[in-house]
Design a protein around this motif. Sequence first.
Motif, PDB file in Angstrom:
ATOM      1  N   ARG A   1      -5.920  -5.482 -14.702  1.00  0.00           N
ATOM      2  CA  ARG A   1      -5.442  -4.100 -14.796  1.00  0.00           C
ATOM      3  C   ARG A   1      -4.004  -4.022 -14.282  1.00  0.00           C
ATOM      4  O   ARG A   1      -3.731  -4.397 -13.143  1.00  0.00           O
ATOM      5  CB  ARG A   1      -6.320  -3.169 -13.967  1.00  0.00           C
ATOM      6  N   SER A   2      -3.115  -3.515 -15.109  1.00  0.00           N
ATOM      7  CA  SER A   2      -1.698  -3.479 -14.731  1.00  0.00           C
ATOM      8  C   SER A   2      -1.162  -2.062 -14.553  1.00  0.00           C
ATOM      9  O   SER A   2       0.027  -1.876 -14.294  1.00  0.00           O
ATOM     10  CB  SER A   2      -0.856  -4.202 -15.790  1.00  0.00           C
ATOM     11  N   MET A   3      -2.029  -1.057 -14.681  1.00  0.00           N
ATOM     12  CA  MET A   3      -1.581   0.327 -14.537  1.00  0.00           C
ATOM     13  C   MET A   3      -1.217   0.626 -13.084  1.00  0.00           C
ATOM     14  O   MET A   3      -1.860   0.136 -12.153  1.00  0.00           O
ATOM     15  CB  MET A   3      -2.690   1.283 -14.981  1.00  0.00           C
ATOM     16  N   ASP A   4      -0.184   1.459 -12.903  1.00  0.00           N
ATOM     17  CA  ASP A   4       0.219   1.854 -11.554  1.00  0.00           C
ATOM     18  C   ASP A   4      -0.937   2.486 -10.789  1.00  0.00           C
ATOM     19  O   ASP A   4      -1.106   2.241  -9.587  1.00  0.00           O
ATOM     20  CB  ASP A   4       1.382   2.848 -11.609  1.00  0.00           C
ATOM     21  N   LEU A   5      -1.747   3.300 -11.471  1.00  0.00           N
ATOM     22  CA  LEU A   5      -2.838   3.997 -10.791  1.00  0.00           C
ATOM     23  C   LEU A   5      -3.839   3.021 -10.185  1.00  0.00           C
ATOM     24  O   LEU A   5      -4.368   3.263  -9.095  1.00  0.00           O
ATOM     25  CB  LEU A   5      -3.549   4.950 -11.759  1.00  0.00           C
ATOM     26  N   ASP A   6      -4.114   1.921 -10.884  1.00  0.00           N
ATOM     27  CA  ASP A   6      -5.034   0.918 -10.346  1.00  0.00           C
ATOM     28  C   ASP A   6      -4.457   0.273  -9.094  1.00  0.00           C
ATOM     29  O   ASP A   6      -5.160   0.058  -8.102  1.00  0.00           O
ATOM     30  CB  ASP A   6      -5.319  -0.158 -11.396  1.00  0.00           C
ATOM     31  N   GLN A   7      -3.164  -0.036  -9.135  1.00  0.00           N
ATOM     32  CA  GLN A   7      -2.526  -0.670  -7.985  1.00  0.00           C
ATOM     33  C   GLN A   7      -2.455   0.288  -6.801  1.00  0.00           C
ATOM     34  O   GLN A   7      -2.670  -0.108  -5.651  1.00  0.00           O
ATOM     35  CB  GLN A   7      -1.137  -1.164  -8.375  1.00  0.00           C
TER      36      GLN A   7
ATOM     37  N   TYR B   1      -4.536   2.801  -6.229  1.00  0.00           N
ATOM     38  CA  TYR B   1      -5.887   2.988  -5.703  1.00  0.00           C
ATOM     39  C   TYR B   1      -6.335   1.774  -4.891  1.00  0.00           C
ATOM     40  O   TYR B   1      -7.032   1.910  -3.879  1.00  0.00           O
ATOM     41  CB  TYR B   1      -6.862   3.261  -6.843  1.00  0.00           C
ATOM     42  N   ALA B   2      -5.917   0.580  -5.318  1.00  0.00           N
ATOM     43  CA  ALA B   2      -6.258  -0.634  -4.566  1.00  0.00           C
ATOM     44  C   ALA B   2      -5.703  -0.564  -3.148  1.00  0.00           C
ATOM     45  O   ALA B   2      -6.387  -0.911  -2.176  1.00  0.00           O
ATOM     46  CB  ALA B   2      -5.718  -1.869  -5.291  1.00  0.00           C
ATOM     47  N   ILE B   3      -4.464  -0.098  -3.014  1.00  0.00           N
ATOM     48  CA  ILE B   3      -3.858   0.034  -1.692  1.00  0.00           C
ATOM     49  C   ILE B   3      -4.565   1.127  -0.892  1.00  0.00           C
ATOM     50  O   ILE B   3      -4.843   0.974   0.303  1.00  0.00           O
ATOM     51  CB  ILE B   3      -2.357   0.356  -1.813  1.00  0.00           C
ATOM     52  N   GLU B   4      -4.885   2.240  -1.554  1.00  0.00           N
ATOM     53  CA  GLU B   4      -5.564   3.340  -0.865  1.00  0.00           C
ATOM     54  C   GLU B   4      -6.949   2.934  -0.373  1.00  0.00           C
ATOM     55  O   GLU B   4      -7.439   3.451   0.630  1.00  0.00           O
ATOM     56  CB  GLU B   4      -5.673   4.553  -1.792  1.00  0.00           C
ATOM     57  N   CYS B   5      -7.586   2.007  -1.073  1.00  0.00           N
ATOM     58  CA  CYS B   5      -8.913   1.534  -0.667  1.00  0.00           C
ATOM     59  C   CYS B   5      -8.851   0.550   0.500  1.00  0.00           C
ATOM     60  O   CYS B   5      -9.888   0.170   1.042  1.00  0.00           O
ATOM     61  CB  CYS B   5      -9.617   0.867  -1.846  1.00  0.00           C
ATOM     62  N   GLY B   6      -7.641   0.129   0.863  1.00  0.00           N
ATOM     63  CA  GLY B   6      -7.499  -0.787   1.991  1.00  0.00           C
ATOM     64  C   GLY B   6      -6.947  -2.147   1.633  1.00  0.00           C
ATOM     65  O   GLY B   6      -6.849  -3.021   2.494  1.00  0.00           O
ATOM     66  N   GLY B   7      -6.581  -2.349   0.363  1.00  0.00           N
ATOM     67  CA  GLY B   7      -5.993  -3.626  -0.036  1.00  0.00           C
ATOM     68  C   GLY B   7      -4.597  -3.803   0.541  1.00  0.00           C
ATOM     69  O   GLY B   7      -3.891  -2.830   0.797  1.00  0.00           O
ATOM     70  N   ASP B   8      -4.210  -5.052   0.737  1.00  0.00           N
ATOM     71  CA  ASP B   8      -2.891  -5.357   1.293  1.00  0.00           C
ATOM     72  C   ASP B   8      -1.884  -5.767   0.229  1.00  0.00           C
ATOM     73  O   ASP B   8      -0.678  -5.685   0.451  1.00  0.00           O
ATOM     74  CB  ASP B   8      -3.006  -6.489   2.326  1.00  0.00           C
ATOM     75  N   ASP B   9      -2.379  -6.219  -0.914  1.00  0.00           N
ATOM     76  CA  ASP B   9      -1.474  -6.692  -1.964  1.00  0.00           C
ATOM     77  C   ASP B   9      -2.223  -6.679  -3.288  1.00  0.00           C
ATOM     78  O   ASP B   9      -3.454  -6.518  -3.323  1.00  0.00           O
ATOM     79  CB  ASP B   9      -0.969  -8.102  -1.642  1.00  0.00           C
TER      80      ASP B   9
END
Length: 234
Positions: free
Chosen positions: A82-88, A90-98
């Motif tokens: 997934r390359s959409m900005d929204l996915d990236q 949301y990944a950070i908002e969920c606690g992802g670091d990168d």
Amino acid sequence: MKYKIGIVEDDIKIAELLKAHLKKYGFEIWICNDFTNVAEHVLKHHLQLLLLDINLPCYDGFFWCKKIRRHSTLPIIFLSARSMDLDQIYAIECGGDDYLTKPFSYDLVTAKINAHLRRSYGEYALQETKKVELEHVTINLETLKLEYHEQAISLAKNEKDILERLFRAYPNHVKRNELLQLLWDTDMFVEENTLNVNIGRARKRLRELECPLEIKAIRNVGYVLEKINDEKNH
């Protein structure tokens, strides 16, 4: 120290290729084969870093990231087609670091892993000072807690890193590229929105405590901490 890296990826070919590549650099690798309770397996294996796919059987990577974050602050790097900005975002908002988009360079994955390990456990990790304080607001660098008076809230690692840098720089500003370098060990390969999301989360933590500090953006420059009371008196 031999670092243990976890791979949660349902494409076994990708998982095995990652394992083979990373083992060449001396990492111990664990591959998740049971996607019904990913969080339990991750916590049981005492990993130093996790590579996490988004499209998984049962529940997606966003779900498992949030579950893991309730118990652990280990660095989590999302790997996804997934390359959409929204996915990236949301990944950070969920606690992802990168976040790395497939198809990815294995050398870039390795570089990202090394950067996060250095910050979390190696030469960039904090060795002595355990707390940073400003205007009675304290960042506990061991427990990743933000404290004000009798209140305390948990911080994700990126939130802690942003706030710590701003606290230490006060009353001066911190440039955007400094924060990019701090969070991801580079000011390249990082989407503009990724930093904005992390800054937004750090702002939210200060507001949740109702403390007298807030993060202000300086257009085309960076960010600075300001005292809310001072601003109101102007």
